[in-house]
Design a protein around this motif. Structure first.
Motif, PDB file in Angstrom:
ATOM      1  N   GLY A 134      -5.979  -0.778  -6.664  1.00  0.00           N
ATOM      2  CA  GLY A 134      -4.941   0.337  -7.103  1.00  0.00           C
ATOM      3  C   GLY A 134      -5.530   0.992  -8.002  1.00  0.00           C
ATOM      4  O   GLY A 134      -6.857   1.012  -8.405  1.00  0.00           O
ATOM      5  N   THR A 135      -5.162   2.127  -8.236  1.00  0.00           N
ATOM      6  CA  THR A 135      -5.826   3.375  -9.275  1.00  0.00           C
ATOM      7  C   THR A 135      -4.562   3.728 -10.189  1.00  0.00           C
ATOM      8  O   THR A 135      -3.436   3.697  -9.796  1.00  0.00           O
ATOM      9  CB  THR A 135      -6.213   4.549  -8.498  1.00  0.00           C
ATOM     10  N   GLU A 176      -0.901   2.833  -8.721  1.00  0.00           N
ATOM     11  CA  GLU A 176      -0.723   3.134  -7.353  1.00  0.00           C
ATOM     12  C   GLU A 176      -1.561   2.074  -6.343  1.00  0.00           C
ATOM     13  O   GLU A 176      -2.713   2.328  -6.619  1.00  0.00           O
ATOM     14  CB  GLU A 176      -1.047   4.692  -7.177  1.00  0.00           C
ATOM     15  N   VAL A 177      -1.048   1.548  -5.481  1.00  0.00           N
ATOM     16  CA  VAL A 177      -1.809   0.817  -4.585  1.00  0.00           C
ATOM     17  C   VAL A 177      -2.371   1.553  -3.366  1.00  0.00           C
ATOM     18  O   VAL A 177      -1.680   1.899  -2.764  1.00  0.00           O
ATOM     19  CB  VAL A 177      -0.836  -0.633  -3.960  1.00  0.00           C
ATOM     20  N   THR A 178      -3.543   1.505  -3.202  1.00  0.00           N
ATOM     21  CA  THR A 178      -4.456   2.195  -2.563  1.00  0.00           C
ATOM     22  C   THR A 178      -4.842   1.407  -1.245  1.00  0.00           C
ATOM     23  O   THR A 178      -5.396   2.094  -0.281  1.00  0.00           O
ATOM     24  CB  THR A 178      -5.672   2.968  -3.164  1.00  0.00           C
ATOM     25  N   GLY A 179      -5.014   0.145  -1.420  1.00  0.00           N
ATOM     26  CA  GLY A 179      -5.688  -0.550  -0.268  1.00  0.00           C
ATOM     27  C   GLY A 179      -5.420  -2.159  -0.630  1.00  0.00           C
ATOM     28  O   GLY A 179      -4.629  -2.453  -1.667  1.00  0.00           O
ATOM     29  N   GLN A 180      -5.790  -2.979   0.339  1.00  0.00           N
ATOM     30  CA  GLN A 180      -5.702  -4.512   0.172  1.00  0.00           C
ATOM     31  C   GLN A 180      -6.812  -5.054   1.083  1.00  0.00           C
ATOM     32  O   GLN A 180      -7.423  -4.489   2.166  1.00  0.00           O
ATOM     33  CB  GLN A 180      -4.086  -5.002   0.854  1.00  0.00           C
ATOM     34  N   VAL A 204       0.815  -1.008  -0.124  1.00  0.00           N
ATOM     35  CA  VAL A 204      -0.007   0.045   0.077  1.00  0.00           C
ATOM     36  C   VAL A 204       1.020   1.446  -0.158  1.00  0.00           C
ATOM     37  O   VAL A 204       1.945   1.559   0.892  1.00  0.00           O
ATOM     38  CB  VAL A 204      -0.902  -0.070   1.138  1.00  0.00           C
ATOM     39  N   GLY A 205       0.415   2.233  -0.911  1.00  0.00           N
ATOM     40  CA  GLY A 205       1.453   3.559  -0.815  1.00  0.00           C
ATOM     41  C   GLY A 205       2.644   3.204  -2.115  1.00  0.00           C
ATOM     42  O   GLY A 205       2.954   4.512  -2.594  1.00  0.00           O
ATOM     43  N   THR A 212       3.791   2.544  -6.028  1.00  0.00           N
ATOM     44  CA  THR A 212       3.540   2.559  -7.324  1.00  0.00           C
ATOM     45  C   THR A 212       3.945   1.339  -8.078  1.00  0.00           C
ATOM     46  O   THR A 212       5.404   0.956  -8.194  1.00  0.00           O
ATOM     47  CB  THR A 212       3.855   3.748  -8.005  1.00  0.00           C
TER      48      THR A 212
END
Length: 418
Positions: free
Chosen positions: A415-416, A404-408, A357-358, A360
């Motif tokens: 990701g977005t 970009e990993v935003t959560g899991q 998370v966080g 790229t």
């Protein structure tokens, strides 16, 4: 011309066999229909990995028998336990994969040859590089169906891979019962050579995922293989090496050929060569000779190596195997051990995805559509990243995108697009 219906169960290797069957049928002018009721012949490609699967295969065979004119049963259960279908009075031909095309409509269809068209599933190309394995595991029934390894040449497999890419494959899945022993029947393990040539000789933008490779087969080429992974961006940095137990005593009873130390040396070689990669492994819990200490060693090995993908299977006896003759453990013992390892698995895998998370991740491949308006993507280490609102982002299978990993959610990330 015949109308056929085909159903496939089990691993990607089985799906590859089905697609080769279909290719030969289409080449001969036969065509697929939507359901068994419309078909002249139904083909059931079976799996037999656990007892529950075996029961499901028998049930489905009976259903298909009543729904179609003729039934052909093939695959691992058919070849290893064909008598089970006969004992259940299933009216079907029990055949090897290679014999299915010939048997359709009284043998008018040719068997698959070297000109088989590419095997595609969306943007995924499935490439079985060999059939069979070199192991003699005491619990395994699949080997009775597949036999010892038979390896086509590197040149032949490269040409098949090229055909898949030229037909639109963006992800090549290298499959087999044990990819690590590819070439062993010819006196030389050649997986690293095959992968190197696929990556250097085939034009196009694509990714390659290597399927299951037992630790013993990989161990002898671990440094060469890790070096090929480090050199080629086309290769997902992902290795599926099923250890099955953390106890050498249990591995010996399983006849797994490798020892824990060899598995660790494989992991070490990839750790040395790659900064970011995914280790996938399997554990069998509750093997008949597994003691509390053996189970503790498996749990310790899982904690030590921390694989990012883990398959936990509760032992079940398979008919005709040597392990089936050993007095088993109680059901509650197997259940408790399975629960403990599954909980540890979720902690280990969840930690791996939380650490993403966080970050790229560049050049992720959109592999397939997900639920709703989402797509499933794979990063360089074959970790799954879900992108929601895919239409808004203009994403579809086959695209490459920076995420970009935003959560899991424990076993995958969100990701977005950047």
């Amino acid at each position: 011309m015949a109308r056929y219906h085909i159903e496939t169960y089990g691993c990607t290797s089985n799906r590859g066999e089905s697609r080769q069957i279909e290719s030969a049928l289409r080449d001969a002018g036969h065509y697929r229909v939507d359901g068994p009721e419309q078909a002249d012949v139904a083909i059931l490609n079976t799996c037999t990995v656990v007892e529950k699967t075996e029961r499901n295969m028998l049930r489905r065979a009976k259903e298909l028998e009543s729904e179609t004119a003729d039934l052909i049963v093939t695959g691992c259960m058919a070849l290893a336990q064909g008598e089970e279908f006969r004992d259940e009075a299933v009216d079907a031909q029990i055949l090897h994969w290679d014999d299915v095309p010939t048997a359709v409509t009284n043998g008018e269809c040719p068997t698959p040859g070297p000109g088989v068209e590419p095997v595609l599933d969306g943007v995924v190309g499935i490439l079985p590089i060999a059939r069979g394995c070199m192991s003699d595991c005491s619990y395994c029934i699949t080997k009775q169906a597949t036999g010892k390894i038979e390896s086509p040449s590197v040149e032949e497999n490269v040409e098949k891979a090229r055909a898949l890419v030229h037909a639109g494959a963006k992800e090549l899945r290298i499959t087999g019962q044990d990819t690590g022993v590819y070439g062993w029947d010819e006196g030389e393990r050649k997986l690293h050579r095959l992968l190197d040539r696929i990556c250097t000789e085939i034009d196009g933008e694509f990714r390659v995922r290597v399927g299951m490779a037992n630790p013993k087969g990989v161990h002898g080429i671990r440094e060469e293989l890790a070096e090929v992974f480090a050199r080629h961006d086309e290769l997902y940095d992902f290795l599926h090496a099923p250890v099955q137990s953390g106890s050498d005593d249990v591995l010996g009873d399983m006849r797994r050929q490798h020892q824990v130390s060899e598995y660790l040396e494989v992991v070490e070689a990839f750790d040395d060569a790659l900064d970011y990669w995914t280790l996938s492994t399997d554990f069998i819990v509750g093997f008949p000779t597994e003691t509390d200490e053996d189970h503790a060693q498996s749990m310790a090995l899982l904690r030590e190596t921390r694989p990012e993908k883990i398959n936990v299977t509760r032992f079940s006896k398979r008919p005709g195997t040597d392990a089936a003759e050993i007095k088993g453990l109680g059901g509650q013992t197997k259940k408790d051990r399975s629960k403990a390892m599954s909980e540890l698995k979720m902690d280990v895998v969840g930690d791996a995805y939380a650490a993403m998370v966080g970050e790229t991740k560049p050049d992720c491949l959109v592999v397939e559509e997900g639920t709703g308006d989402s797509v499933k993507c794979r990063d360089s280490a074959y970790r799954q990243i879900i992108v929601r609102n895919a239409t808004e982002h203009g994403l579809e299978p086959g695209d490459f995108v920076d995420l970009e990993v935003t959560g899991q959610n424990t076993v995958y990330a969100f990701g977005t697009p950047v």
